[in-house]
Design a protein around this motif. Structure first.
Motif, PDB file in Angstrom:
ATOM      1  N   SER A  26      51.592 -38.094  -6.346  1.00 38.37           N
ATOM      2  CA  SER A  26      52.393 -38.223  -7.564  1.00 38.37           C
ATOM      3  C   SER A  26      53.802 -37.659  -7.379  1.00 38.37           C
ATOM      4  CB  SER A  26      51.707 -37.469  -8.701  1.00 38.37           C
ATOM      5  OG  SER A  26      52.577 -37.268  -9.776  1.00 38.37           O
ATOM      6  N   SER A  27      54.761 -38.301  -8.041  1.00 38.89           N
ATOM      7  CA  SER A  27      56.146 -37.819  -8.003  1.00 38.89           C
ATOM      8  C   SER A  27      56.431 -36.825  -9.120  1.00 38.89           C
ATOM      9  CB  SER A  27      57.107 -39.005  -8.114  1.00 38.89           C
ATOM     10  OG  SER A  27      56.908 -39.673  -9.345  1.00 38.89           O
ATOM     11  N   ILE A  28      55.448 -36.590  -9.981  1.00 45.75           N
ATOM     12  CA  ILE A  28      55.652 -35.685 -11.111  1.00 45.75           C
ATOM     13  C   ILE A  28      54.778 -34.452 -11.010  1.00 45.75           C
ATOM     14  CG2 ILE A  28      56.398 -37.504 -12.696  1.00 45.75           C
ATOM     15  CD1 ILE A  28      53.537 -37.379 -13.895  1.00 45.75           C
ATOM     16  N   PHE A  29      54.308 -34.163  -9.813  1.00 51.79           N
ATOM     17  CA  PHE A  29      53.374 -33.042  -9.642  1.00 51.79           C
ATOM     18  C   PHE A  29      53.931 -31.750 -10.209  1.00 51.79           C
ATOM     19  CE2 PHE A  29      49.959 -30.729  -7.743  1.00 51.79           C
ATOM     20  CZ  PHE A  29      50.502 -29.510  -7.346  1.00 51.79           C
ATOM     21  N   SER A  30      55.199 -31.490  -9.950  1.00 48.81           N
ATOM     22  CA  SER A  30      55.770 -30.191 -10.320  1.00 48.81           C
ATOM     23  C   SER A  30      55.818 -29.972 -11.823  1.00 48.81           C
ATOM     24  CB  SER A  30      57.166 -30.035  -9.725  1.00 48.81           C
ATOM     25  OG  SER A  30      58.039 -30.994 -10.278  1.00 48.81           O
ATOM     26  N   ILE A  31      55.745 -31.034 -12.612  1.00 48.90           N
ATOM     27  CA  ILE A  31      55.784 -30.875 -14.070  1.00 48.90           C
ATOM     28  C   ILE A  31      54.432 -31.180 -14.713  1.00 48.90           C
ATOM     29  CG2 ILE A  31      58.259 -31.334 -14.232  1.00 48.90           C
ATOM     30  CD1 ILE A  31      57.574 -34.154 -15.226  1.00 48.90           C
ATOM     31  N   SER A  32      53.453 -31.468 -13.896  1.00 44.25           N
ATOM     32  CA  SER A  32      52.127 -31.815 -14.404  1.00 44.25           C
ATOM     33  C   SER A  32      51.246 -30.588 -14.557  1.00 44.25           C
ATOM     34  CB  SER A  32      51.417 -32.785 -13.443  1.00 44.25           C
ATOM     35  OG  SER A  32      52.100 -34.018 -13.358  1.00 44.25           O
ATOM     36  N   THR A  33      50.304 -30.691 -15.469  1.00 46.10           N
ATOM     37  CA  THR A  33      49.210 -29.726 -15.541  1.00 46.10           C
ATOM     38  C   THR A  33      48.101 -30.227 -14.624  1.00 46.10           C
ATOM     39  OG1 THR A  33      49.691 -28.946 -17.770  1.00 46.10           O
ATOM     40  CG2 THR A  33      47.420 -28.738 -17.009  1.00 46.10           C
ATOM     41  N   MET A  34      47.637 -29.359 -13.758  1.00 45.62           N
ATOM     42  CA  MET A  34      46.584 -29.722 -12.813  1.00 45.62           C
ATOM     43  C   MET A  34      45.283 -29.042 -13.212  1.00 45.62           C
ATOM     44  SD  MET A  34      48.193 -31.723 -10.828  1.00 45.62           S
ATOM     45  CE  MET A  34      46.857 -32.001  -9.654  1.00 45.62           C
ATOM     46  N   GLY A  35      44.202 -29.749 -13.059  1.00 48.86           N
ATOM     47  CA  GLY A  35      42.921 -29.188 -13.438  1.00 48.86           C
ATOM     48  C   GLY A  35      41.813 -29.549 -12.461  1.00 48.86           C
TER      49      GLY A  35
END
Length: 115
Positions: A26-35
């Motif tokens: 993903s190109s939006i990893f840094s702004i995503s919530t990961m679970g």
């Protein structure tokens, strides 16, 4: 197409440790919530741990003090360090990436804890 690839699952004895990794394209990893979620056959998928883009974390009560979620934005990777594993932790573990209406899932990795 975004891919989330989990690794690190396996068979371990009770009391042992495993470290799960999930690498995302993903190109939006840094702004995503990961679970990290887990699911046993015939049961609902449950949230185990989550980490926001700002680093805030939350855990299901049953893993507090034993599991630690972390992320490396430079590697687009989220981790789940699992210590003091119990047989009831046996499940398929899934990585999830969420931002707004975007919701990506990995293929899952099996964790089996023997007594």
């Amino acid at each position: 197409q975004v891919q989330l690839v989990e690794s690190g699952g396996g068979l371990v004895q009770a009391g042992g440790s495993l470290r799960l990794s999930c690498a995302t394209s993903s190109s939006i990893f840094s702004i995503s919530t990961m679970g990290w979620y887990r699911q046993a056959p015939g049961k609902q998928r449950e949230l185990v741990a989550a980490i926001t883009s700002g680093g805030s974390t939350n855990y299901v009560d049953s893993v507090k003090g034993r599991f630690t979620i972390s992320r490396d934005n430079a590697k687009n990777t989220v981790y789940l360090q699992m210590n003091s594993l119990k047989p009831e932790d046996t499940d398929v573990y899934y990585c999830n990436e969420k931002w707004g209406f975007i919701n990506y899932w990995g293929q899952g990795t099996q964790v089996t804890v023997s007594s």
